[in-house]
Scaffold this motif. Structure first.
Motif, mmCIF file in Angstrom:
data_model
loop_
_atom_site.group_PDB
_atom_site.id
_atom_site.type_symbol
_atom_site.label_atom_id
_atom_site.label_comp_id
_atom_site.label_asym_id
_atom_site.label_seq_id
_atom_site.Cartn_x
_atom_site.Cartn_y
_atom_site.Cartn_z
ATOM 1 N N ALA A 88 3.775 18.655 52.081
ATOM 2 C CA ALA A 88 4.917 19.194 51.399
ATOM 3 C C ALA A 88 5.022 20.317 51.227
ATOM 4 C CB ALA A 88 5.987 18.210 50.810
ATOM 5 N N ARG A 89 6.012 21.402 50.769
ATOM 6 C CA ARG A 89 5.791 22.626 50.636
ATOM 7 C C ARG A 89 7.376 23.022 50.055
ATOM 8 N NH1 ARG A 89 6.347 25.453 56.818
ATOM 9 N NH2 ARG A 89 8.254 25.256 57.186
ATOM 10 N N ILE A 90 7.060 24.286 49.354
ATOM 11 C CA ILE A 90 8.541 24.613 49.011
ATOM 12 C C ILE A 90 8.693 25.799 49.146
ATOM 13 C CG2 ILE A 90 7.562 24.333 46.332
ATOM 14 C CD1 ILE A 90 10.874 22.904 45.921
ATOM 15 N N SER A 91 10.023 26.488 49.020
ATOM 16 C CA SER A 91 10.222 27.972 48.776
ATOM 17 C C SER A 91 9.906 28.927 47.067
ATOM 18 C CB SER A 91 11.156 28.942 49.321
ATOM 19 O OG SER A 91 12.727 28.197 48.561
ATOM 20 N N TRP A 92 9.471 30.049 47.282
ATOM 21 C CA TRP A 92 9.945 30.497 45.889
ATOM 22 C C TRP A 92 10.871 30.235 45.070
ATOM 23 C CZ3 TRP A 92 12.752 33.951 43.514
ATOM 24 C CH2 TRP A 92 13.634 34.700 44.170
ATOM 25 N N ASN A 93 11.644 29.557 45.558
ATOM 26 C CA ASN A 93 13.140 30.053 44.182
ATOM 27 C C ASN A 93 13.718 28.781 44.998
ATOM 28 O OD1 ASN A 93 13.981 29.583 47.503
ATOM 29 N ND2 ASN A 93 15.392 30.994 46.632
ATOM 30 N N GLY A 94 12.897 27.661 45.456
ATOM 31 C CA GLY A 94 13.302 26.175 45.484
ATOM 32 C C GLY A 94 14.281 25.950 46.188
ATOM 33 N N GLY A 95 14.703 26.520 47.211
ATOM 34 C CA GLY A 95 16.018 26.441 48.043
ATOM 35 C C GLY A 95 15.894 25.864 48.684
ATOM 36 N N VAL A 120 5.519 11.591 55.862
ATOM 37 C CA VAL A 120 5.624 10.970 54.039
ATOM 38 C C VAL A 120 7.446 11.495 53.425
ATOM 39 C CG1 VAL A 120 3.548 12.167 52.626
ATOM 40 C CG2 VAL A 120 5.365 13.614 53.261
ATOM 41 N N ARG A 121 8.353 12.410 54.874
ATOM 42 C CA ARG A 121 9.513 12.138 54.892
ATOM 43 C C ARG A 121 10.282 11.279 54.367
ATOM 44 N NH1 ARG A 121 9.890 14.869 59.278
ATOM 45 N NH2 ARG A 121 9.770 17.020 57.808
ATOM 46 N N GLY A 122 10.681 11.132 53.438
ATOM 47 C CA GLY A 122 11.936 10.237 53.050
ATOM 48 C C GLY A 122 11.277 9.045 51.435
ATOM 49 N N ARG A 123 9.849 9.416 51.427
ATOM 50 C CA ARG A 123 9.240 8.614 50.535
ATOM 51 C C ARG A 123 8.525 9.805 49.265
ATOM 52 N NH1 ARG A 123 4.546 6.377 51.554
ATOM 53 N NH2 ARG A 123 4.225 7.689 52.976
ATOM 54 N N PHE A 124 8.556 10.752 49.924
ATOM 55 C CA PHE A 124 7.699 12.039 48.839
ATOM 56 C C PHE A 124 9.048 13.629 48.476
ATOM 57 C CE2 PHE A 124 3.115 11.199 49.753
ATOM 58 C CZ PHE A 124 3.363 10.230 49.627
ATOM 59 N N THR A 125 9.170 13.757 47.385
ATOM 60 C CA THR A 125 9.444 14.659 46.729
ATOM 61 C C THR A 125 9.089 15.800 46.297
ATOM 62 O OG1 THR A 125 11.199 13.530 47.094
ATOM 63 C CG2 THR A 125 11.945 15.608 45.543
ATOM 64 N N ILE A 126 9.107 16.946 46.515
ATOM 65 C CA ILE A 126 8.674 18.157 45.922
ATOM 66 C C ILE A 126 9.647 19.193 45.282
ATOM 67 C CG2 ILE A 126 8.713 19.811 47.837
ATOM 68 C CD1 ILE A 126 5.972 20.554 47.549
ATOM 69 N N SER A 127 9.417 19.504 44.272
ATOM 70 C CA SER A 127 10.111 20.011 43.339
ATOM 71 C C SER A 127 9.050 21.279 42.351
ATOM 72 C CB SER A 127 11.067 19.574 41.981
ATOM 73 O OG SER A 127 9.845 18.400 41.905
ATOM 74 N N ARG A 128 10.620 22.107 41.724
ATOM 75 C CA ARG A 128 9.596 23.510 41.264
ATOM 76 C C ARG A 128 10.145 22.908 39.908
ATOM 77 N NH1 ARG A 128 8.018 27.639 44.708
ATOM 78 N NH2 ARG A 128 7.174 28.818 42.367
ATOM 79 N N ASP A 129 9.615 24.120 39.108
ATOM 80 C CA ASP A 129 10.663 24.044 37.716
ATOM 81 C C ASP A 129 9.803 25.342 37.236
ATOM 82 O OD1 ASP A 129 11.088 24.623 35.042
ATOM 83 O OD2 ASP A 129 11.162 23.361 34.215
ATOM 84 N N ASN A 130 10.265 26.761 38.261
ATOM 85 C CA ASN A 130 9.303 28.256 36.971
ATOM 86 C C ASN A 130 9.656 28.314 36.049
ATOM 87 O OD1 ASN A 130 9.073 27.929 39.965
ATOM 88 N ND2 ASN A 130 10.920 30.067 40.405
ATOM 89 N N ALA A 131 10.595 27.895 35.178
ATOM 90 C CA ALA A 131 10.262 28.312 34.330
ATOM 91 C C ALA A 131 9.104 27.789 33.210
ATOM 92 C CB ALA A 131 11.881 27.584 33.183
ATOM 93 N N LYS A 132 8.258 25.642 33.485
ATOM 94 C CA LYS A 132 8.026 25.734 33.209
ATOM 95 C C LYS A 132 5.844 26.350 34.158
ATOM 96 C CE LYS A 132 9.433 21.702 31.086
ATOM 97 N NZ LYS A 132 10.241 20.679 31.056
ATOM 98 N N ASN A 133 6.535 26.896 35.175
ATOM 99 C CA ASN A 133 4.982 27.496 35.672
ATOM 100 C C ASN A 133 4.800 26.024 37.022
ATOM 101 O OD1 ASN A 133 5.837 29.908 35.293
ATOM 102 N ND2 ASN A 133 4.061 30.303 34.306
ATOM 103 N N THR A 134 5.398 25.136 36.687
ATOM 104 C CA THR A 134 5.134 23.226 37.199
ATOM 105 C C THR A 134 5.373 23.421 38.618
ATOM 106 O OG1 THR A 134 4.690 23.328 35.115
ATOM 107 C CG2 THR A 134 3.897 21.123 36.914
ATOM 108 N N VAL A 135 5.329 22.746 39.368
ATOM 109 C CA VAL A 135 5.180 22.463 40.428
ATOM 110 C C VAL A 135 5.300 21.099 40.793
ATOM 111 C CG1 VAL A 135 3.449 22.470 42.275
ATOM 112 C CG2 VAL A 135 5.623 22.481 43.778
#
Length: 123
Positions: A49-56, A64-79
Motif C-alpha cells: 500500500a502507499r499514501i501520498s504526502w498529504n494523505g489525499g 490486500v484491498r478491502g482488508r488493509f488500510t493505510i493512513s498517516r498522521d504527519n503531526a506524529k510523523n507516523t504512518v
C-alpha cells in the motif's frame, strides 16, 4: 535524511487484526510519500500500500484491498497499516518505505527503508 522504525508486528490467528506503525524522524518527513512493502521467505519484496504526502491519495495491492488500510498522521510523523481479516498468505516481513518524489509498486529506487517487522498469521 529520514529514519524509519516499524513496530506492531507479531503472531496472530487467521481472521485476526494487527496495526503496524512506522515512526519517522528527520527532516521534511511530512513531504514524503509513504508506503508498505512485504517480503515472504523465498519470495521477492512486493508492494502492499502507499499514501501520498498529504494523505489525499492511497493505493493498494489487489491482494490486500478491502482488508488493509493505510493512513498517516504527519503531526506524529507516523504512518500506519491497519490489517484486518488476516490470512496465512499475509505472513511476511513488512517494510515501511519513504520517497520524496513518488512511490511506485516496484521496490526499486526508494529513498528510505525501515528495518522491517515480522507478521505471522497462523491457520
Amino acid at each position: 535524511q529520514v529514519q524509519l522504525v516499524e513496530s506492531g508486528g507479531g503472531l496472530v490467528q487467521a481472521g485476526g487484526s494487527l496495526r503496524l506503525s512506522c515512526a519517522a524522524s528527520g527532516r521534511t518527513y511530512s513531504y514524503y510519500h509513504m508506503g508498505w512493502f512485504r517480503q515472504a521467505p523465498g519470495k521477492e519484496r512486493e508492494f502492499v500500500a502507499r499514501i501520498s504526502w498529504n494523505g489525499g491519495s492511497t493505493y493498494y495491492a489487489d491482494s490486500v484491498r478491502g482488508r488493509f488500510t493505510i493512513s498517516r498522521d504527519n503531526a506524529k510523523n507516523t504512518v500506519y497499516l491497519q490489517m484486518n481479516s488476516l490470512k496465512p498468505e499475509d505472513t511476511a516481513v513488512y517494510y515501511c518505505a519513504a520517497d520524496e518524489i513518488a512511490l511506485t509498486t516496484r521496490p526499486v529506487g526508494v529513498d528510505y527503508w525501515g528495518q522491517g517487522t515480522q507478521v505471522t498469521v497462523s491457520s
